[in-house]
Scaffold this motif. Structure first.
Motif, PDB file in Angstrom:
ATOM      1  N   ARG A 169      -8.382  -5.660   6.724  1.00 29.02           N
ATOM      2  CA  ARG A 169      -9.265  -6.967   6.574  1.00 29.02           C
ATOM      3  C   ARG A 169      -8.925  -7.887   7.437  1.00 29.02           C
ATOM      4  NH1 ARG A 169      -7.875  -3.678   1.908  1.00 29.02           N
ATOM      5  NH2 ARG A 169      -6.247  -4.482   1.086  1.00 29.02           N
ATOM      6  N   ILE A 170      -9.746  -8.925   7.091  1.00 29.84           N
ATOM      7  CA  ILE A 170      -9.542 -10.610   8.018  1.00 29.84           C
ATOM      8  C   ILE A 170      -8.217 -10.994   6.999  1.00 29.84           C
ATOM      9  CG2 ILE A 170     -10.397 -12.482   7.998  1.00 29.84           C
ATOM     10  CD1 ILE A 170     -12.848 -11.209   8.769  1.00 29.84           C
ATOM     11  N   ALA A 171      -7.197 -11.279   7.758  1.00 28.81           N
ATOM     12  CA  ALA A 171      -5.669 -11.941   6.571  1.00 28.81           C
ATOM     13  C   ALA A 171      -6.272 -13.485   6.197  1.00 28.81           C
ATOM     14  CB  ALA A 171      -4.800 -12.241   7.586  1.00 28.81           C
ATOM     15  N   PRO A 172      -5.471 -13.567   5.198  1.00 24.32           N
ATOM     16  CA  PRO A 172      -6.271 -14.953   4.401  1.00 24.32           C
ATOM     17  C   PRO A 172      -5.430 -16.060   5.188  1.00 24.32           C
ATOM     18  CG  PRO A 172      -4.309 -13.919   3.029  1.00 24.32           C
ATOM     19  CD  PRO A 172      -4.497 -12.764   4.636  1.00 24.32           C
ATOM     20  N   GLY A 173      -5.753 -17.461   5.619  1.00 20.89           N
ATOM     21  CA  GLY A 173      -5.133 -18.220   6.520  1.00 20.89           C
ATOM     22  C   GLY A 173      -4.662 -19.268   5.495  1.00 20.89           C
ATOM     23  N   GLY A 174      -3.524 -19.909   6.233  1.00 21.22           N
ATOM     24  CA  GLY A 174      -2.721 -20.781   6.313  1.00 21.22           C
ATOM     25  C   GLY A 174      -1.141 -20.627   6.157  1.00 21.22           C
ATOM     26  N   ALA A 175      -0.272 -21.515   6.338  1.00 21.35           N
ATOM     27  CA  ALA A 175       0.473 -21.859   6.420  1.00 21.35           C
ATOM     28  C   ALA A 175       1.137 -20.857   5.637  1.00 21.35           C
ATOM     29  CB  ALA A 175       1.450 -22.856   6.548  1.00 21.35           C
ATOM     30  N   HIS A 176       2.612 -19.848   6.247  1.00 17.62           N
ATOM     31  CA  HIS A 176       3.035 -18.673   5.352  1.00 17.62           C
ATOM     32  C   HIS A 176       4.947 -18.734   5.970  1.00 17.62           C
ATOM     33  CE1 HIS A 176      -0.297 -17.194   3.016  1.00 17.62           C
ATOM     34  NE2 HIS A 176      -1.358 -17.666   3.856  1.00 17.62           N
ATOM     35  N   TRP A 177       5.437 -18.158   5.538  1.00 16.78           N
ATOM     36  CA  TRP A 177       6.519 -17.773   5.750  1.00 16.78           C
ATOM     37  C   TRP A 177       6.195 -15.940   6.282  1.00 16.78           C
ATOM     38  CZ3 TRP A 177      10.915 -19.491   7.516  1.00 16.78           C
ATOM     39  CH2 TRP A 177      11.135 -21.258   6.645  1.00 16.78           C
ATOM     40  N   MET A 178       6.616 -15.849   7.893  1.00 14.14           N
ATOM     41  CA  MET A 178       6.421 -14.576   8.647  1.00 14.14           C
ATOM     42  C   MET A 178       7.957 -13.149   8.769  1.00 14.14           C
ATOM     43  SD  MET A 178       3.413 -15.483  10.394  1.00 14.14           S
ATOM     44  CE  MET A 178       2.271 -16.938   9.846  1.00 14.14           C
ATOM     45  N   LEU A 179       7.802 -12.722   8.437  1.00 12.20           N
ATOM     46  CA  LEU A 179       9.363 -11.756   9.346  1.00 12.20           C
ATOM     47  C   LEU A 179       8.094 -10.773  10.919  1.00 12.20           C
ATOM     48  CD1 LEU A 179      11.570  -9.989   9.589  1.00 12.20           C
ATOM     49  CD2 LEU A 179      10.276  -8.321   7.735  1.00 12.20           C
ATOM     50  N   LEU A 180       8.256 -11.198  11.437  1.00  7.98           N
ATOM     51  CA  LEU A 180       7.698 -10.910  12.753  1.00  7.98           C
ATOM     52  C   LEU A 180       8.710 -10.047  13.557  1.00  7.98           C
ATOM     53  CD1 LEU A 180       7.068 -14.449  14.395  1.00  7.98           C
ATOM     54  CD2 LEU A 180       6.230 -12.922  13.321  1.00  7.98           C
ATOM     55  N   ASP A 181       7.827  -8.675  13.609  1.00 10.90           N
ATOM     56  CA  ASP A 181       8.872  -7.638  14.208  1.00 10.90           C
ATOM     57  C   ASP A 181       8.940  -7.505  15.900  1.00 10.90           C
ATOM     58  OD1 ASP A 181       6.383  -4.725  15.167  1.00 10.90           O
ATOM     59  OD2 ASP A 181       6.635  -7.416  16.301  1.00 10.90           O
ATOM     60  N   PRO A 182       9.581  -7.108  15.796  1.00 13.91           N
ATOM     61  CA  PRO A 182      10.640  -7.427  17.142  1.00 13.91           C
ATOM     62  C   PRO A 182       9.253  -7.853  18.772  1.00 13.91           C
ATOM     63  CG  PRO A 182      11.698  -5.111  16.485  1.00 13.91           C
ATOM     64  CD  PRO A 182      10.502  -5.349  15.770  1.00 13.91           C
ATOM     65  N   SER A 183       8.481  -6.769  18.378  1.00 13.96           N
ATOM     66  CA  SER A 183       7.212  -7.285  19.259  1.00 13.96           C
ATOM     67  C   SER A 183       6.287  -8.041  19.308  1.00 13.96           C
ATOM     68  CB  SER A 183       6.570  -5.942  19.323  1.00 13.96           C
ATOM     69  OG  SER A 183       5.623  -6.157  18.625  1.00 13.96           O
ATOM     70  N   VAL A 184       6.616  -8.632  18.374  1.00 13.54           N
ATOM     71  CA  VAL A 184       5.929  -9.830  18.081  1.00 13.54           C
ATOM     72  C   VAL A 184       6.466 -10.960  17.939  1.00 13.54           C
ATOM     73  CG1 VAL A 184       4.511 -11.426  16.346  1.00 13.54           C
ATOM     74  CG2 VAL A 184       3.622  -8.855  16.370  1.00 13.54           C
ATOM     75  N   ALA A 185       7.831 -11.145  17.771  1.00 10.47           N
ATOM     76  CA  ALA A 185       9.037 -12.090  18.024  1.00 10.47           C
ATOM     77  C   ALA A 185       9.481 -12.186  19.722  1.00 10.47           C
ATOM     78  CB  ALA A 185      10.419 -11.306  17.749  1.00 10.47           C
ATOM     79  N   ALA A 186       8.971 -11.316  20.496  1.00  7.58           N
ATOM     80  CA  ALA A 186       9.365 -11.694  22.041  1.00  7.58           C
ATOM     81  C   ALA A 186       8.023 -11.994  22.366  1.00  7.58           C
ATOM     82  CB  ALA A 186       9.345  -9.515  22.801  1.00  7.58           C
ATOM     83  N   ALA A 187       6.723 -11.841  22.170  1.00  8.59           N
ATOM     84  CA  ALA A 187       6.161 -12.600  22.415  1.00  8.59           C
ATOM     85  C   ALA A 187       6.267 -13.932  22.230  1.00  8.59           C
ATOM     86  CB  ALA A 187       3.881 -12.188  21.878  1.00  8.59           C
TER      87      ALA A 187
END
Lengths: 447, 479
Positions: free
Chosen positions: B254-272
């Motif tokens: 579903r559509i994500a709640p917006g706003g500033a958040h702490w995130m764990l980026l998986d390796p592919s997102v971290a690489a991007a």
């Protein structure tokens, strides 16, 4: 060049027991470049190549292969053998080349550029220094003149060629503070180069940039300029181009169904979009497409309903329709609103009028997109003020379905359509503090 | 291995419109590419002759081929593009004068040299370049060398990958495709006291799955890429299964709640994130105030790297360059022109999108220094926030610092555990500098990513090795 292709065609006819049909496309691209300001440099680059598409029919269907080789210094016999091997190894649905059709009658080549590209470049270089707006100077610039000749020959007797030209300037202006402002323009005909207009725009953006403050995050009514639709790849229209592709439509992987609404809930009835590859000297204009198929105008969307599909030669043959050379210049029908009326805040939301688009990143499959706005005017009850750094997030299909289109027209790149497109309630990410009340403070400088 | 799928649509051979300039004559790879020895001899002779008249001269050449194979349910296709390119340049009349041609025959090289020889030499000399470091790194050593294998075998192996993909996923997977792209080139550089040769071999295999619910097209891919040969097609079963499952799982988000958040980026997102931030580092520098856990090096010399090479497209030896230190953008990737203009060191990052185009500074292979936390520890470190998975693509404002990465999925995390709520597709957006500076944890397990980035009329191979990262940014639902 002509000698090589005639020899190649003779060899292909000799191998007609191995290749049922073929298409040969020959291209000669010359690029002339001059760098001014800073370190002067000149370069001439030429790229000549021949692409041969071969088709072999068997009980497995039609095998297709293509081989691209430099125009000179290639072994014709070995190349054709490689092509035969590739087409015999591959397989796909059966189709046949359609009867040859006349190329579109369009103007794509500027005789002045073809006859004297270096002279055209030098004339532009002479104008550049004096063209910079007040307070700015040309720090450096690259000026390009491209002359591209293409010829297509098919086993069905089609044989046509054309020469297209392009003149491009990529310049960087610098102000007293050292801040840089890029200027880019590209035209097919040198006489259409409007350096004054481009410099005036750059000057305006430079002033705005010096006064701009970061935009706060929030929901705004976004007003997009033609640049957002005309960028390379189609900007926010890229998903429409992709979804109208004949291959996707044939495989049932497109939301396009000719005759059915494109937008959810049958919205977007005011949207009519067409492809026109015949606008003189336009970026995407050509007499024939990549495989020699004719380029034709066609409708993509009429009143929110899918009306046409982009057909390459192969997809047209599979669909048993006439090819149209694919999507070219995108022509969006104008609306009724005056541009000024689209800049008035309403429903408690401010208007964000984008002036300079940093990027459009659109997913062709879903329409999900982000638009980076370098500079904009934030217009609220207290009037307009310059802002920077907006990241707009949404979906191309839902945006266009609810967009309000201006009555005035403008062009940019491969786009011709409303000069202003307003989209209500767009989520904008600005520059805000980090979560948990932590402030991530980074200072930096623009070099 | 994660790789941002360009639009899936180009894998179908469509999408993005058609340009009047054909794709013919682009870059390189393959078997029996050309007579590199004769080309080297005539280049050496030409450069030596030109140096007798001019203050400086150099030659660069590439003999290569790109081969693309695709297999889906309906068809198998093969496309091969051979591309030769030679550049000869002299310092004349106060600047460099270059001639580039796709005709790399001995006769044409002599003609180019004769055209340059007709120029006035001029009295000025170029500034003396700093002495180049020596050449390091090793040539590709593919397990299955494309130059040794018949095209039929290439297609058979690609078809095998397709068959493996076809066995995965349910009837909700409406389309599957296997593709292989091999770029193979021999390159030379002669000049400035350097006489280099290298083989550039890059292979990228993709197995893709498309799920369609009538409105939304969802795709996931398993990718293997590197300076390798046809062994790229040996994508692991685990990666294939993960791609098929992910494609099907995404339909329920579903559509994500917006706003500033702490995130764990998986390796592919971290690489991007890293890839775009490094490109953006060309314009914006931080002042060293950040103290984050993130350090990144651009290292073209790493063995097997998809974006790697031994010398760049201007003949400068490749070297590792630290670009991010503790979250601060510290290094600047340069080509010859940028290094001279700014008065800084050349880093060997002059790269061309097509052999006949001028070089520009661009990343090669980005290596994120791994941390010590494993997957579970990273989730505990995150605490509450979102796990962002499977990068699609992104963009950065090269004049500024604004960045947006699109990803397929975000999973809600509370107290180090996923809650079961997932959202997608999503956008991670904000200031690149702030995101890099906010990295508070880096995982221990790096995974490779690879891209072919559009550049001028061609493309440039870029890769990264990155573990997962924890940082803060703005999350938005892409709708």
């Amino acid at each position: 060049m002509a000698v090589a292709i005639e020899q190649l065609v003779r060899q292909l006819w000799r191998r007609r027991s191995d290749l049922d049909e073929w298409i040969v496309v020959e291209q000669d691209a010359k690029r002339y470049r001059r760098d001014v300001g800073g370190r002067e440099a000149r370069s001439h680059a030429e790229r000549r190549g021949v692409t041969i598409h071969g088709f072999h029919d068997s009980e497995r269907g039609r095998g297709s292969a293509s081989v691209t080789v430099p125009d000179s210094d290639f072994d014709i016999g070995a190349t054709v053998t490689e092509l035969v091997a590739g087409s015999r190894a591959s397989a796909g649905p059966l189709w046949k080349l359609p009867p040859p059709a006349a190329p579109a009658r369009v103007e794509v080549g500027d005789a002045a550029v073809t006859a004297g590209p270096d002279q055209v470049i030098d004339a532009i270089a002479d104008q550049l220094g004096g063209a910079a707006p007040a307070g700015l100077a040309v720090a450096r610039a690259s000026i390009f003149a491209d002359v591209i000749t293409r010829r297509a020959v098919t086993s069905h007797g089609f044989d046509s060629r054309y020469t297209a030209t392009r003149v491009t300037i990529d310049a960087v202006l610098v102000g007293a503070s050292g801040a840089e402002q890029p200027v880019s323009l590209s035209v097919g005909r040198a006489a259409d180069l409007d350096l004054a207009k481009a410099m005036e725009r750059a000057g305006r953006l430079a002033v705005m940039g010096s006064e701009a403050s970061p935009v706060p995050s929030g929901t705004y009514d976004l007003v997009l300029p033609p640049q957002a639709m005309g960028m390379q790849g189609g900007g926010i229209l890229a998903p429409f181009i992709a979804q109208a592709d004949g291959t996707l439509v044939r495989q049932g992987l497109s939301r396009y169904r000719v005759g059915q609404p494109v937008f959810a809930d049958a919205g977007g009835k005011h949207i009519s979009l067409s492809s026109d590859g015949t606008t003189p000297y336009a970026e995407m204009t050509a007499p024939f497409g990549e495989l020699g198929e004719p380029v034709r105008r066609f409708d993509l969307i009429v009143n929110g309903v899918a009306a046409g599909v982009s057909y390459s030669l192969r997809e047209a043959a599979l669909a048993r329709v006439t090819p149209n050379g694919g999507t070219r210049t995108l022509v969006l029908a104008t609306g009724d609103a005056s541009p000024n009326s689209l800049l008035v805040p309403s429903d408690g939301r401010a208007v964000l009028q984008a002036h300079d688009i940093a990027w459009v990143d659109a997913d062709p499959a879903s329409g999900q997109l982000t638009v980076g706005v370098g500079l904009a005017s934030l217009i609220d009850a207290s009037g307009p003020r310059p802002v920077s750094g907006a990241i707009c997030i949404g979906n191309a299909f839902t945006w266009l379905a609810r967009a309000t289109l201006s009555s005035e027209r403008a062009a940019w790149g491969r786009y011709l359509g409303p000069s202003h497109i307003r989209i209500g309630s767009v989520h904008v990410v600005g520059e805000d503090p980090a979560p948990d009340g932590q402030s991530v403070k980074i200072t930096g400088s623009l070099r | 291995m994660a790789g941002s799928s360009p639009a899936w649509l180009p894998l179908l051979g469509c999408g993005g419109g058609q340009s009047p300039t054909a794709r013919s004559g682009q870059a390189s790879a393959g078997r029996g590419i050309g007579d590199i020895d004769s080309l080297r001899d005539v280049l050496r002779q030409s450069v030596a002759d030109l140096r007798r008249r001019f203050a400086d001269a150099y030659g660069w050449a590439s003999l290569g081929r790109i081969t693309e194979l695709g297999v889906d349910e309906d068809e198998q296709t093969v496309a091969t593009a051979t591309s030769h390119s030679v550049t000869l340049a002299v310092w004349a009349e106060g600047g460099w004068r270059e001639l580039r041609s796709s005709d790399a025959s001995v006769a044409n090289v002599r003609q180019l040299a004769a055209r340059l020889d007709s120029l006035a030499a001029g009295a000025t000399k170029p500034s003396e370049p700093a002495a180049a470091p020596s050449l390091v790194g090793s040539e590709p050593a593919p397990a299955i060398d494309p130059r040794q294998l018949d095209m039929r075998k290439w297609l058979e192996r690609t078809a095998e990958l397709f068959e493996r993909a076809r066995a995965l996923g349910t009837s909700r997977v409406v389309y599957r495709r296997a593709s292989l792209t091999v770029e193979d080139a021999d390159e030379l550089f002669i000049g400035h006291g350097r006489d280099y040769a290298q083989r550039c071999l890059r292979s990228r295999a993709v197995a893709g799955f498309v799920v369609f619910d009538g409105t939304h097209l969802v795709d996931e891919s398993a990718v293997r890429a590197g300076a390798i040969g046809l062994e790229a097609l040996d994508i692991g079963e685990e990666d294939l299964s993960r791609a098929a499952s992910s494609a099907m799982a995404r339909l329920t988000t579903r559509i994500a709640p917006g706003g500033a958040h702490w995130m764990l980026l998986d390796p592919s997102v971290a690489a991007a994130l890293i890839r775009h931030a490094v490109v953006g580092a060309g314009a914006v520098r931080s002042d060293g105030e950040a103290r984050s856990a993130l350090s990144v090096t651009d290292d073209p010399t790493q063995s097997g790297a998809f974006g790697g090479y031994r010398f760049d497209d201007e003949g400068w030896p490749a070297r590792p360059t630290r670009v991010i230190e503790a979250g601060n953008q510290v290094g600047r990737l340069t080509d010859r022109e940028l290094a001279e203009r700014l008065g800084i060191a050349r880093t060997g990052n002059g790269r061309r999108g097509a052999p006949d185009e001028p070089a520009r500074p661009w990343p090669s292979h980005l290596v994120v220094e791994p941390g010590s936390a494993n997957g579970g520890e990273m989730m505990n470190e995150l605490g509450s926030g979102f796990l962002i998975e499977s990068a699609i693509d992104g963009a950065i404002d090269q004049a500024g610092d604004r960045l947006a990465i699109r990803a397929r999925r975000a999973r809600e995390v509370v107290k180090g555990r996923t809650t079961g709520r997932s959202y997608g597709p999503v956008v991670v957006a904000g200031s690149a500098r702030a995101m890099l500076a906010a990295v508070r944890a880096v995982g221990s397990e790096a995974r490779p990513s690879s891209w072919r980035e559009r550049h001028g009329s061609g493309s440039i191979a870029v890769s990264a090795s990155s573990p997962a990262l924890i940082t803060s940014a703005h999350l938005a639902g892409g709708g």
